[in-house]
Design a protein around this motif. Structure first.
Motif, PDB file in Angstrom:
ATOM      1  N   ARG A 186       0.811  -1.223   0.000  1.00  0.00           N
ATOM      2  CA  ARG A 186       0.000   0.000   0.000  1.00  0.00           C
ATOM      3  C   ARG A 186       0.844   1.273   0.000  1.00  0.00           C
ATOM      4  NH1 ARG A 186      -3.009  -3.066   3.714  1.00  0.00           N
ATOM      5  NH2 ARG A 186      -2.183  -1.969   5.523  1.00  0.00           N
ATOM      6  N   TYR A 187       1.925   1.272   0.780  1.00  0.00           N
ATOM      7  CA  TYR A 187       2.649   2.523   1.032  1.00  0.00           C
ATOM      8  C   TYR A 187       4.086   2.518   0.516  1.00  0.00           C
ATOM      9  CZ  TYR A 187      -1.206   2.669   4.384  1.00  0.00           C
ATOM     10  OH  TYR A 187      -2.450   2.633   4.961  1.00  0.00           O
ATOM     11  N   GLY A 188       4.535   1.412  -0.092  1.00  0.00           N
ATOM     12  CA  GLY A 188       5.942   1.265  -0.443  1.00  0.00           C
ATOM     13  C   GLY A 188       6.691   0.608   0.708  1.00  0.00           C
ATOM     14  N   LEU A 189       7.750  -0.092   0.372  1.00  0.00           N
ATOM     15  CA  LEU A 189       8.534  -0.764   1.399  1.00  0.00           C
ATOM     16  C   LEU A 189       9.458   0.253   2.070  1.00  0.00           C
ATOM     17  CD1 LEU A 189       9.433  -3.374   2.813  1.00  0.00           C
ATOM     18  CD2 LEU A 189      11.224  -3.563   1.075  1.00  0.00           C
ATOM     19  N   HIS A 190       9.216   0.510   3.349  1.00  0.00           N
ATOM     20  CA  HIS A 190      10.033   1.435   4.132  1.00  0.00           C
ATOM     21  C   HIS A 190      11.039   0.608   4.928  1.00  0.00           C
ATOM     22  CE1 HIS A 190       6.721   3.992   3.012  1.00  0.00           C
ATOM     23  NE2 HIS A 190       7.299   5.039   3.566  1.00  0.00           N
ATOM     24  N   ALA A 191      12.271   0.599   4.482  1.00  0.00           N
ATOM     25  CA  ALA A 191      13.315  -0.190   5.138  1.00  0.00           C
ATOM     26  C   ALA A 191      14.223   0.735   5.933  1.00  0.00           C
ATOM     27  CB  ALA A 191      14.124  -0.968   4.112  1.00  0.00           C
ATOM     28  N   THR A 192      14.477   0.383   7.173  1.00  0.00           N
ATOM     29  CA  THR A 192      15.312   1.218   8.035  1.00  0.00           C
ATOM     30  C   THR A 192      16.462   0.398   8.601  1.00  0.00           C
ATOM     31  OG1 THR A 192      13.907   0.758   9.954  1.00  0.00           O
ATOM     32  CG2 THR A 192      13.396   2.734   8.673  1.00  0.00           C
ATOM     33  N   ALA A 193      17.504   1.094   8.997  1.00  0.00           N
ATOM     34  CA  ALA A 193      18.667   0.445   9.607  1.00  0.00           C
ATOM     35  C   ALA A 193      19.384   1.484  10.462  1.00  0.00           C
ATOM     36  CB  ALA A 193      19.610  -0.123   8.552  1.00  0.00           C
ATOM     37  N   GLN A 194      20.262   0.990  11.328  1.00  0.00           N
ATOM     38  CA  GLN A 194      21.056   1.872  12.176  1.00  0.00           C
ATOM     39  C   GLN A 194      22.528   1.611  11.976  1.00  0.00           C
ATOM     40  OE1 GLN A 194      20.582   2.684  16.327  1.00  0.00           O
ATOM     41  NE2 GLN A 194      18.375   2.404  16.253  1.00  0.00           N
ATOM     42  N   LEU A 195      23.287   2.646  12.204  1.00  0.00           N
ATOM     43  CA  LEU A 195      24.735   2.558  12.269  1.00  0.00           C
ATOM     44  C   LEU A 195      25.124   3.315  13.528  1.00  0.00           C
ATOM     45  CD1 LEU A 195      27.367   1.744  10.735  1.00  0.00           C
ATOM     46  CD2 LEU A 195      27.286   4.013   9.676  1.00  0.00           C
ATOM     47  N   SER A 196      25.800   2.655  14.462  1.00  0.00           N
ATOM     48  CA  SER A 196      26.135   3.333  15.716  1.00  0.00           C
ATOM     49  C   SER A 196      27.579   3.056  16.092  1.00  0.00           C
ATOM     50  CB  SER A 196      25.195   2.916  16.840  1.00  0.00           C
ATOM     51  OG  SER A 196      25.339   1.548  17.143  1.00  0.00           O
ATOM     52  N   PHE A 197      28.154   4.013  16.810  1.00  0.00           N
ATOM     53  CA  PHE A 197      29.542   3.923  17.237  1.00  0.00           C
ATOM     54  C   PHE A 197      29.597   4.227  18.731  1.00  0.00           C
ATOM     55  CE2 PHE A 197      29.448   5.166  12.810  1.00  0.00           C
ATOM     56  CZ  PHE A 197      30.415   4.345  12.211  1.00  0.00           C
ATOM     57  N   ARG A 198      29.984   3.233  19.529  1.00  0.00           N
ATOM     58  CA  ARG A 198      30.185   3.429  20.961  1.00  0.00           C
ATOM     59  C   ARG A 198      31.624   3.874  21.195  1.00  0.00           C
ATOM     60  NH1 ARG A 198      27.615   1.924  25.660  1.00  0.00           N
ATOM     61  NH2 ARG A 198      26.028   0.836  24.445  1.00  0.00           N
ATOM     62  N   VAL A 199      31.820   4.919  21.961  1.00  0.00           N
ATOM     63  CA  VAL A 199      33.155   5.486  22.172  1.00  0.00           C
ATOM     64  C   VAL A 199      33.476   5.568  23.657  1.00  0.00           C
ATOM     65  CG1 VAL A 199      33.022   6.850  20.055  1.00  0.00           C
ATOM     66  CG2 VAL A 199      32.315   7.872  22.220  1.00  0.00           C
ATOM     67  N   CYS A 207      23.245   6.735  13.969  1.00  0.00           N
ATOM     68  CA  CYS A 207      22.825   7.127  12.631  1.00  0.00           C
ATOM     69  C   CYS A 207      21.606   6.299  12.242  1.00  0.00           C
ATOM     70  CB  CYS A 207      23.944   6.896  11.624  1.00  0.00           C
ATOM     71  SG  CYS A 207      25.542   7.550  12.133  1.00  0.00           S
ATOM     72  N   TYR A 208      20.596   6.950  11.707  1.00  0.00           N
ATOM     73  CA  TYR A 208      19.333   6.304  11.377  1.00  0.00           C
ATOM     74  C   TYR A 208      19.113   6.438   9.867  1.00  0.00           C
ATOM     75  CZ  TYR A 208      18.827   7.142  16.382  1.00  0.00           C
ATOM     76  OH  TYR A 208      19.032   7.200  17.744  1.00  0.00           O
ATOM     77  N   LEU A 209      18.983   5.310   9.200  1.00  0.00           N
ATOM     78  CA  LEU A 209      18.886   5.274   7.743  1.00  0.00           C
ATOM     79  C   LEU A 209      17.516   4.756   7.320  1.00  0.00           C
ATOM     80  CD1 LEU A 209      21.929   4.888   8.661  1.00  0.00           C
ATOM     81  CD2 LEU A 209      22.269   3.635   6.556  1.00  0.00           C
ATOM     82  N   GLU A 210      16.989   5.343   6.258  1.00  0.00           N
ATOM     83  CA  GLU A 210      15.731   4.843   5.688  1.00  0.00           C
ATOM     84  C   GLU A 210      15.771   4.974   4.173  1.00  0.00           C
ATOM     85  OE1 GLU A 210      10.967   5.181   6.414  1.00  0.00           O
ATOM     86  OE2 GLU A 210      12.057   7.081   6.304  1.00  0.00           O
ATOM     87  N   VAL A 211      15.349   3.923   3.488  1.00  0.00           N
ATOM     88  CA  VAL A 211      15.103   3.981   2.054  1.00  0.00           C
ATOM     89  C   VAL A 211      13.691   3.460   1.808  1.00  0.00           C
ATOM     90  CG1 VAL A 211      17.531   3.690   1.433  1.00  0.00           C
ATOM     91  CG2 VAL A 211      16.062   1.677   1.619  1.00  0.00           C
ATOM     92  N   VAL A 212      13.023   4.043   0.834  1.00  0.00           N
ATOM     93  CA  VAL A 212      11.666   3.625   0.471  1.00  0.00           C
ATOM     94  C   VAL A 212      11.713   3.071  -0.949  1.00  0.00           C
ATOM     95  CG1 VAL A 212       9.253   4.299   0.247  1.00  0.00           C
ATOM     96  CG2 VAL A 212      10.713   5.421   1.958  1.00  0.00           C
ATOM     97  N   VAL A 213      11.272   1.826  -1.096  1.00  0.00           N
ATOM     98  CA  VAL A 213      11.331   1.138  -2.389  1.00  0.00           C
ATOM     99  C   VAL A 213       9.913   0.780  -2.822  1.00  0.00           C
ATOM    100  CG1 VAL A 213      12.165  -0.911  -3.606  1.00  0.00           C
ATOM    101  CG2 VAL A 213      13.615   0.224  -1.902  1.00  0.00           C
ATOM    102  N   PRO A 214       9.488   1.169  -4.010  1.00  0.00           N
ATOM    103  CA  PRO A 214       8.152   0.777  -4.476  1.00  0.00           C
ATOM    104  C   PRO A 214       8.055  -0.741  -4.643  1.00  0.00           C
ATOM    105  CG  PRO A 214       9.103   2.501  -5.859  1.00  0.00           C
ATOM    106  CD  PRO A 214      10.200   1.999  -4.994  1.00  0.00           C
ATOM    107  N   VAL A 215       6.880  -1.278  -4.402  1.00  0.00           N
ATOM    108  CA  VAL A 215       6.624  -2.704  -4.621  1.00  0.00           C
ATOM    109  C   VAL A 215       5.973  -2.840  -5.992  1.00  0.00           C
ATOM    110  CG1 VAL A 215       5.364  -4.739  -3.839  1.00  0.00           C
ATOM    111  CG2 VAL A 215       6.418  -3.188  -2.160  1.00  0.00           C
ATOM    112  N   THR A 216       6.697  -3.459  -6.902  1.00  0.00           N
ATOM    113  CA  THR A 216       6.223  -3.600  -8.271  1.00  0.00           C
ATOM    114  C   THR A 216       5.604  -4.979  -8.473  1.00  0.00           C
ATOM    115  OG1 THR A 216       7.996  -2.132  -9.007  1.00  0.00           O
ATOM    116  CG2 THR A 216       6.882  -3.448 -10.696  1.00  0.00           C
TER     117      THR A 216
END
Length: 544
Positions: free
Chosen positions: A426-439, A507-516
């Motif tokens: 319905r809305y497109g595939l919303h894929a998220t991921a994180q990248l983090s660095f502990r210091v 760091c918070y990442l998101e890409v939205v990919v249409p479902v064909t």
């Protein structure tokens, strides 16, 4: 060194705790300048998250002196005659810190209600409004390591404090003299189960859970305080008792079966996943140690289990609540680091949507009519047309609601994975991921943020950066915060910010990919590849 020794001796003279006095005396006798600098060269800062840090002696540690000073500052800011409710978890010294706070506050002329037992953070947040208190204190470090503890402050609206209250309380703390001169009171009210837990359970079992109940659930409270309350909530709502991870059910401040008591950390869910597979569970639920977060796992077609991201759960819960509420002005909200999916769901249903700064203290202040709020770090607050019963993260209420959703899907011959695929269609595939660095050195985080500001990336993962928001300047009517947001070509986004509670750059990442053509697996494959490419370029740009 001599100045540090003087500060340490002054600390020793007022410290009521024999354990931290002994620790400090050993350091002084050994002439350990490094240990003294670590404890007395800085102090824990009181901010919008209150206090949080490692247990030990000195102003840069969590201890009885630090806590009593915080309570005295809160008392000074509130004034005599005000009402404060205090809760605590099962971490080391949580009960001691709670009683010290009660003594300082009552000694300052305030009325105090102290919980009789270690109960979840959402019970305390609920209690503030239920009792009509002016403020609340929760002694907890949530999912931090075993040697940490913390001190969260809520205001009379049942939400955590926001500026300028944090600055005002911090200033009042600075005016506090030696704690051995503070007047200490007694006679505070003790809140038993009937006074607060039963009303809380009545509130969360009235959430839009639905009427389906056929569901096998596996559960872990991760050595925290959520187990008893969650089992009672499930029973009150009419669900069968979940199978529990016995080794993690009893509260234990040492968290012996996990290296880090956070459901998001690698390995933390291993025992729970094994139990879910062994019992043939339809759903896996985990709370973090103070039960304000809720992690969700689901069976996969190959017979295994996978954990949903906080964003996946947020999209499912958001649409579920929207479809089961009817107020014309209702509102849903999520933080700026959470997926953009909730906004698209809201628009499709004609419901208002708000984006806030990170933290539930901001989410619950998104506006009137709020029926659901979430942040990607497994925090959810579920409400109804009557609003949110808990104006903070509530891992118990979220668990009940997701169980009701999973039971309804099962009744229809579907799973939560099917619901996720339907949303993607319905809305497109919303894929998220994180990248983090502990210091270990916070200066590394400051330097990385300066590098990004002075030399922003032109592209990430092959996608051009077409807009950069420096959140420290305040954007979209949001208060200023240390962070950067990059909008990428092709409906993608990256947010970079220092953690407010841990020595991490997140760091918070998101890409939205249409479902064909309804091919969700193909969209997931492409999204995973796109996220990996963005991660690689971002890590290079950060230089950590």
């Amino acid at each position: 060194m001599s100045e540090l020794v003087t500060r340490a001796e002054e600390w020793l003279a007022q410290d009521p705790d024999p354990e931290t006095r002994e620790e400090l005396r050993r350091i002084l006798d050994a002439g350990d300048a490094v240990a003294l600098e670590d404890r007395f060269g800085a102090r824990l800062e009181f901010g919008t998250a209150g206090l949080r840090g490692e247990l030990g002696a000195g102003p840069n540690r969590m201890n009885r002196v630090t806590v009593m000073r915080a309570a005295a500052g809160l008392a000074r800011r509130l004034g005599p005659g005000r009402h404060v409710v205090i809760g605590y978890d099962a971490r080391h010294n949580s009960d001691v810190f709670a009683r010290d706070s009660a003594a300082v506050l009552t000694g300052a002329g305030l009325r105090v209600s102290l919980m009789a037992h270690h109960w979840p953070t959402p019970v305390l947040a609920f209690a503030v409004r239920h009792l009509g208190a002016d403020a609340g204190v929760m002694v907890t470090a949530s999912h931090n390591p075993p040697r940490d503890n913390g001190y969260k402050v809520y205001w009379g609206d049942g939400a955590q404090i926001v500026p300028p209250l944090d600055v005002e309380i911090s200033a009042a703390i600075e005016e506090t003299g030696p704690v051995d001169r503070l007047p200490l009171g007694t006679g505070w009210e003790t809140l038993d189960d009937a006074a607060i837990v039963e009303p809380y359970l009545a509130a969360v079992t009235a959430l839009p859970i639905g009427d389906a109940r056929d569901l096998r659930v596996a559960y872990t409270p991760m050595h925290g305080v959520g187990g008893e309350i969650l089992l009672r909530a499930f029973a009150a709502a009419g669900f069968a008792p979940p199978a529990v991870v016995e080794a993690q059910f009893t509260p234990d401040p040492d968290f012996p079966t996990v290296s880090f008591p956070n459901p998001e950390e690698p390995g933390a869910m291993d025992l729970a996943l094994r139990l879910a597979e062994k019992t043939g569970a339809d759903l896996l639920i985990a709370n973090d140690p103070d039960a304000d977060r809720c992690a969700v796992g689901v069976p996969t077609p190959d017979g295994g289990f996978r954990m949903l991201t906080g964003d996946e759960t947020g999209g499912l819960l958001g649409e579920w609540v929207i479809e089961r509420t009817s107020a014309p002005d209702r509102l849903v909200a999520a933080s700026i680091v959470s997926s953009s999916l909730l906004g698209k769901i809201a628009r499709a249903h004609g419901v208002r949507h708000a984006e806030t700064l990170t933290g539930f203290k901001w989410i619950v202040k998104a506006g009137d009519g709020l029926v659901y709020g979430y942040e990607e770090a497994l925090g959810h607050s579920v409400g109804s047309d009557r609003g949110l019963p808990v104006r903070d993260k509530d891992g118990i209420g979220a668990a009940l609601t997701i169980a009701g959703m999973a039971a309804a899907a099962k009744r229809d011959g579907r799973t939560l994975l099917d619901l996720l695929d339907a949303q993607a269609g319905r809305y497109g595939l919303h894929a998220t991921a994180q990248l983090s660095f502990r210091v270990s050195d916070l200066a590394l985080i400051t330097a990385a943020m300066e590098r990004l500001r002075s030399n922003p990336p032109q592209a990430l993962g092959g996608r051009g950066v077409h807009e950069v928001d420096d959140l420290s300047a305040g954007v979209d009517d949001l208060p200023p915060t240390d962070g950067l947001r990059y909008r990428l070509d092709g409906d993608a986004r990256v947010v970079v910010r220092p953690s407010g509670t841990e020595p991490k750059l997140k760091c918070y990442l998101e890409v939205v990919v249409p479902v064909t053509g309804g091919d969700v697996p193909a969209a997931r494959t492409r999204a995973a590849s796109d996220l990996a490419a963005v991660k690689t370029d971002l890590a290079a740009a950060l230089g950590l």
